[in-house]
Design a protein around this motif. Sequence first.
Motif, PDB file in Angstrom:
ATOM      1  N   ASN A   1      19.178 -21.808  12.911  1.00 15.71           N
ATOM      2  CA  ASN A   1      19.069 -20.931  11.747  1.00 15.71           C
ATOM      3  C   ASN A   1      20.257 -19.994  11.617  1.00 15.71           C
ATOM      4  OD1 ASN A   1      18.101 -18.054  10.677  1.00 15.71           O
ATOM      5  ND2 ASN A   1      16.940 -19.622   9.625  1.00 15.71           N
ATOM      6  N   ASP A   2      21.150 -20.301  10.664  1.00 16.25           N
ATOM      7  CA  ASP A   2      22.263 -19.415  10.312  1.00 16.25           C
ATOM      8  C   ASP A   2      22.900 -18.713  11.503  1.00 16.25           C
ATOM      9  OD1 ASP A   2      22.181 -19.924   7.565  1.00 16.25           O
ATOM     10  OD2 ASP A   2      20.570 -18.493   7.283  1.00 16.25           O
ATOM     11  N   ASP A   3      23.545 -19.510  12.323  1.00 19.15           N
ATOM     12  CA  ASP A   3      24.224 -18.979  13.500  1.00 19.15           C
ATOM     13  C   ASP A   3      23.238 -18.224  14.400  1.00 19.15           C
ATOM     14  OD1 ASP A   3      26.366 -18.677  15.168  1.00 19.15           O
ATOM     15  OD2 ASP A   3      27.104 -16.866  14.198  1.00 19.15           O
ATOM     16  N   ASN A   4      22.023 -18.783  14.487  1.00 17.05           N
ATOM     17  CA  ASN A   4      21.004 -18.248  15.391  1.00 17.05           C
ATOM     18  C   ASN A   4      20.601 -16.804  15.088  1.00 17.05           C
ATOM     19  OD1 ASN A   4      20.678 -20.601  16.898  1.00 17.05           O
ATOM     20  ND2 ASN A   4      22.434 -20.107  18.189  1.00 17.05           N
ATOM     21  N   MET A   5      20.484 -16.464  13.805  1.00 18.71           N
ATOM     22  CA  MET A   5      20.048 -15.121  13.427  1.00 18.71           C
ATOM     23  C   MET A   5      18.651 -14.826  13.967  1.00 18.71           C
ATOM     24  SD  MET A   5      21.434 -14.572   9.538  1.00 18.71           S
ATOM     25  CE  MET A   5      20.629 -12.980   9.388  1.00 18.71           C
ATOM     26  N   LEU A   6      17.777 -15.828  13.939  1.00 17.92           N
ATOM     27  CA  LEU A   6      16.428 -15.626  14.454  1.00 17.92           C
ATOM     28  C   LEU A   6      16.461 -15.314  15.950  1.00 17.92           C
ATOM     29  CD1 LEU A   6      14.377 -18.393  12.604  1.00 17.92           C
ATOM     30  CD2 LEU A   6      14.165 -15.916  12.318  1.00 17.92           C
ATOM     31  N   ARG A   7      17.335 -16.000  16.677  1.00 17.61           N
ATOM     32  CA  ARG A   7      17.454 -15.732  18.113  1.00 17.61           C
ATOM     33  C   ARG A   7      17.928 -14.314  18.365  1.00 17.61           C
ATOM     34  NH1 ARG A   7      19.827 -20.639  21.738  1.00 17.61           N
ATOM     35  NH2 ARG A   7      18.264 -22.225  21.244  1.00 17.61           N
ATOM     36  N   LEU A   8      18.901 -13.876  17.586  1.00 16.81           N
ATOM     37  CA  LEU A   8      19.411 -12.519  17.750  1.00 16.81           C
ATOM     38  C   LEU A   8      18.317 -11.492  17.458  1.00 16.81           C
ATOM     39  CD1 LEU A   8      22.940 -12.804  16.103  1.00 16.81           C
ATOM     40  CD2 LEU A   8      22.466 -12.308  18.492  1.00 16.81           C
ATOM     41  N   PHE A   9      17.500 -11.790  16.448  1.00 14.59           N
ATOM     42  CA  PHE A   9      16.496 -10.831  16.012  1.00 14.59           C
ATOM     43  C   PHE A   9      15.310 -10.766  16.968  1.00 14.59           C
ATOM     44  CE2 PHE A   9      12.702  -9.762  13.426  1.00 14.59           C
ATOM     45  CZ  PHE A   9      13.073  -8.488  13.030  1.00 14.59           C
ATOM     46  N   PHE A  10      14.771 -11.921  17.349  1.00 10.80           N
ATOM     47  CA  PHE A  10      13.569 -11.944  18.193  1.00 10.80           C
ATOM     48  C   PHE A  10      13.877 -11.891  19.682  1.00 10.80           C
ATOM     49  CE2 PHE A  10      11.760 -13.661  14.267  1.00 10.80           C
ATOM     50  CZ  PHE A  10      10.578 -12.938  14.189  1.00 10.80           C
ATOM     51  N   GLY A  11      15.048 -12.371  20.071  1.00 10.75           N
ATOM     52  CA  GLY A  11      15.395 -12.354  21.489  1.00 10.75           C
ATOM     53  C   GLY A  11      14.693 -13.454  22.266  1.00 10.75           C
ATOM     54  N   ARG A  12      13.381 -13.472  22.248  1.00  8.01           N
ATOM     55  CA  ARG A  12      12.597 -14.482  22.968  1.00  8.01           C
ATOM     56  C   ARG A  12      11.876 -15.386  21.965  1.00  8.01           C
ATOM     57  NH1 ARG A  12       8.616 -11.682  27.050  1.00  8.01           N
ATOM     58  NH2 ARG A  12       8.290 -13.873  27.609  1.00  8.01           N
ATOM     59  N   LYS A  13      11.884 -16.676  22.271  1.00  8.69           N
ATOM     60  CA  LYS A  13      11.209 -17.620  21.386  1.00  8.69           C
ATOM     61  C   LYS A  13       9.713 -17.337  21.333  1.00  8.69           C
ATOM     62  CE  LYS A  13      11.025 -22.572  20.325  1.00  8.69           C
ATOM     63  NZ  LYS A  13      11.429 -23.932  20.759  1.00  8.69           N
ATOM     64  N   LEU A  14       9.152 -16.823  22.426  1.00 10.44           N
ATOM     65  CA  LEU A  14       7.733 -16.504  22.468  1.00 10.44           C
ATOM     66  C   LEU A  14       7.369 -15.485  21.399  1.00 10.44           C
ATOM     67  CD1 LEU A  14       5.013 -16.829  23.928  1.00 10.44           C
ATOM     68  CD2 LEU A  14       5.717 -14.982  25.472  1.00 10.44           C
ATOM     69  N   TYR A  15       8.221 -14.477  21.189  1.00 10.69           N
ATOM     70  CA  TYR A  15       7.963 -13.479  20.151  1.00 10.69           C
ATOM     71  C   TYR A  15       7.957 -14.143  18.773  1.00 10.69           C
ATOM     72  CZ  TYR A  15       8.958  -9.861  23.676  1.00 10.69           C
ATOM     73  OH  TYR A  15       8.939  -9.040  24.784  1.00 10.69           O
ATOM     74  N   PHE A  16       8.933 -15.017  18.544  1.00 15.20           N
ATOM     75  CA  PHE A  16       9.040 -15.719  17.267  1.00 15.20           C
ATOM     76  C   PHE A  16       7.810 -16.580  17.003  1.00 15.20           C
ATOM     77  CE2 PHE A  16      10.494 -19.861  15.384  1.00 15.20           C
ATOM     78  CZ  PHE A  16      10.531 -19.437  14.063  1.00 15.20           C
ATOM     79  N   LEU A  17       7.373 -17.332  18.021  1.00 17.65           N
ATOM     80  CA  LEU A  17       6.226 -18.224  17.850  1.00 17.65           C
ATOM     81  C   LEU A  17       4.950 -17.435  17.579  1.00 17.65           C
ATOM     82  CD1 LEU A  17       6.904 -20.863  20.674  1.00 17.65           C
ATOM     83  CD2 LEU A  17       7.244 -21.130  18.206  1.00 17.65           C
ATOM     84  N   ARG A  18       4.793 -16.294  18.235  1.00 20.24           N
ATOM     85  CA  ARG A  18       3.595 -15.481  18.011  1.00 20.24           C
ATOM     86  C   ARG A  18       3.550 -14.957  16.583  1.00 20.24           C
ATOM     87  NH1 ARG A  18      -1.388 -14.749  17.707  1.00 20.24           N
ATOM     88  NH2 ARG A  18      -2.189 -12.640  18.072  1.00 20.24           N
ATOM     89  N   GLN A  19       4.698 -14.503  16.071  1.00 23.18           N
ATOM     90  CA  GLN A  19       4.739 -14.017  14.694  1.00 23.18           C
ATOM     91  C   GLN A  19       4.459 -15.146  13.714  1.00 23.18           C
ATOM     92  OE1 GLN A  19       5.003 -10.789  14.121  1.00 23.18           O
ATOM     93  NE2 GLN A  19       5.267 -10.442  16.304  1.00 23.18           N
ATOM     94  N   LEU A  20       4.978 -16.323  14.014  1.00 21.73           N
ATOM     95  CA  LEU A  20       4.754 -17.477  13.144  1.00 21.73           C
ATOM     96  C   LEU A  20       3.276 -17.842  13.102  1.00 21.73           C
ATOM     97  CD1 LEU A  20       6.022 -19.660  11.362  1.00 21.73           C
ATOM     98  CD2 LEU A  20       6.385 -21.032  13.420  1.00 21.73           C
ATOM     99  N   ASP A  21       2.613 -17.822  14.258  1.00 26.60           N
ATOM    100  CA  ASP A  21       1.174 -18.114  14.309  1.00 26.60           C
ATOM    101  C   ASP A  21       0.380 -17.111  13.466  1.00 26.60           C
ATOM    102  OD1 ASP A  21       1.513 -20.288  15.943  1.00 26.60           O
ATOM    103  OD2 ASP A  21       1.075 -19.213  17.811  1.00 26.60           O
ATOM    104  N   ILE A  22       0.765 -15.859  13.533  1.00 28.63           N
ATOM    105  CA  ILE A  22       0.068 -14.823  12.760  1.00 28.63           C
ATOM    106  C   ILE A  22       0.227 -15.079  11.265  1.00 28.63           C
ATOM    107  CG2 ILE A  22       0.105 -12.368  12.149  1.00 28.63           C
ATOM    108  CD1 ILE A  22       0.852 -11.805  15.091  1.00 28.63           C
ATOM    109  N   GLU A  23       1.447 -15.415  10.843  1.00 35.27           N
ATOM    110  CA  GLU A  23       1.687 -15.658   9.419  1.00 35.27           C
ATOM    111  C   GLU A  23       0.937 -16.902   8.937  1.00 35.27           C
ATOM    112  OE1 GLU A  23       3.292 -13.541   7.368  1.00 35.27           O
ATOM    113  OE2 GLU A  23       3.421 -12.257   9.142  1.00 35.27           O
TER     114      GLU A  23
END
Length: 344
Positions: free
Chosen positions: A216-238
Motif C-alpha cells: 500500500n503506497d510505499d507501505n503507508m499502512l505499515r508506517l501508520f500501524f507499526g504492527r500487522k496485528l493492530y491493522f488486522l484488529r481494526q479491519l475486523d472491527i470495521e
Amino acid sequence: TASAYIVSFVDHWNEHIAWVNPESIFEGNNDFQDNDPERIKRELRMIAISKIEEFASILDDSVDTSALEKVPFEQRIPVGMYAFTYLEESGMDHAYQVMVYDSTQTAYQDLMEALPALFDSFAISEEYLTESQLAEMEAQCRDTFFCGEMVPPYEERDVRNILKYYAQYETAPQFYTFADVDRSKLDVGKIAQYIWDEDMGQRKKTEYVDSVWDSNDDNMLRLFFGRKLYFLRQLDIELMKISHSKDIFDEGNNVKFGTKALEDLPLNEIRKYNPELEKTLRAKAFENAKDADGFYCCAGCGKKNRSKVYFQVDHIIPMNAGGKSVAENLQILCRQCNGVKGDR
C-alpha cells in the motif's frame, strides 16, 4: 560518522518521543533537505507513536474502547498537531506534540485564541506554573472549551503542556497540519467496505489483505500501524460494523439516564453520562448572562468580559440545598465571586 543508531528504552508510552526540536521536522533547516515523501513518512511515524496506546487498548479485552471503535476510522486519524519545546523548571528541554482530531480541532483553536485572557484571568506572570495553578487552569479549559462529545477525546496532559509553553513564551504553539497525508489511504473502513462489496471468502480476503499490507503506497499502512496485528484488529472491527450494523456497540449500554435523573447530578458528573447535555447547559448559562453589547456579566459583582475564561458556571440554589442542574438554576460568576460563595 555519517549515521548513528539510537536505541530507546521507554517504560511509559504516555510520554511522547521527539529526538529533535519539532519545528525542524516541518520547517527544515540547513542540515535537513527534505523531499515531500520523506517528510510525509516522518509525519506518519510521529502519528503512529501517538496511536500506540490506542491500538494496544483495543487489543486489551479488559478495556472498554467501544466508544472509540464506533467512530468512523478516518476521524481517528489526526488532522494535525501542535508541536513545541519548553524548559522544565529543572532546566531540561521537553519536546511535545499534541495530536488534533476532527473532534477536538475547534476546541483547540478556541483555546489558543483565549490563552492571553486565560492567563490574565488567573493573574499569572510567572514563567513556571505550580501544580495547583495547572490543575485550576486545566479545569477552566475543560469546562470552557472541551465540553460535549469528543471522540477521540482531548488529553488533560496535552492542555497542561500547552499552558507550560505559553507561560514561558507568551505565545500559542505552532500548529502543523497533516494536509499532505492522504488520510483516505489509511482508512481501514474503506478497505473493509471493498472486502464486503466483493463478497470475498476467507482465502481471497487473506490474500487481498496481505497484498494491501505489503504494497500500500510505499507501505503507508505499515508506517501508520507499526504492527500487522493492530491493522488486522481494526479491519475486523470495521467488517463487524458493516455486517452487523453499528448498533452492536450499544448492546452493552443498557443503563439510560433520563433528564430528570441527571438533574440531580453536578455538571461534571453529567458529562460522564450525557456530555452533550452538559455542553448545552453551560452554553445556556453563558447565553443568559450576555448583555446587548456581547459582554458576559458576573451575576455577583457585575464584572464584564467578552471571554468565557473569566467566568464559571454556578448553581443559583446550591445542590446541597436542593438545587438542580437545570438551565433555570444556573448562572455565571467570575472566579472571585464563585470562590467567595463557595467559602460561605
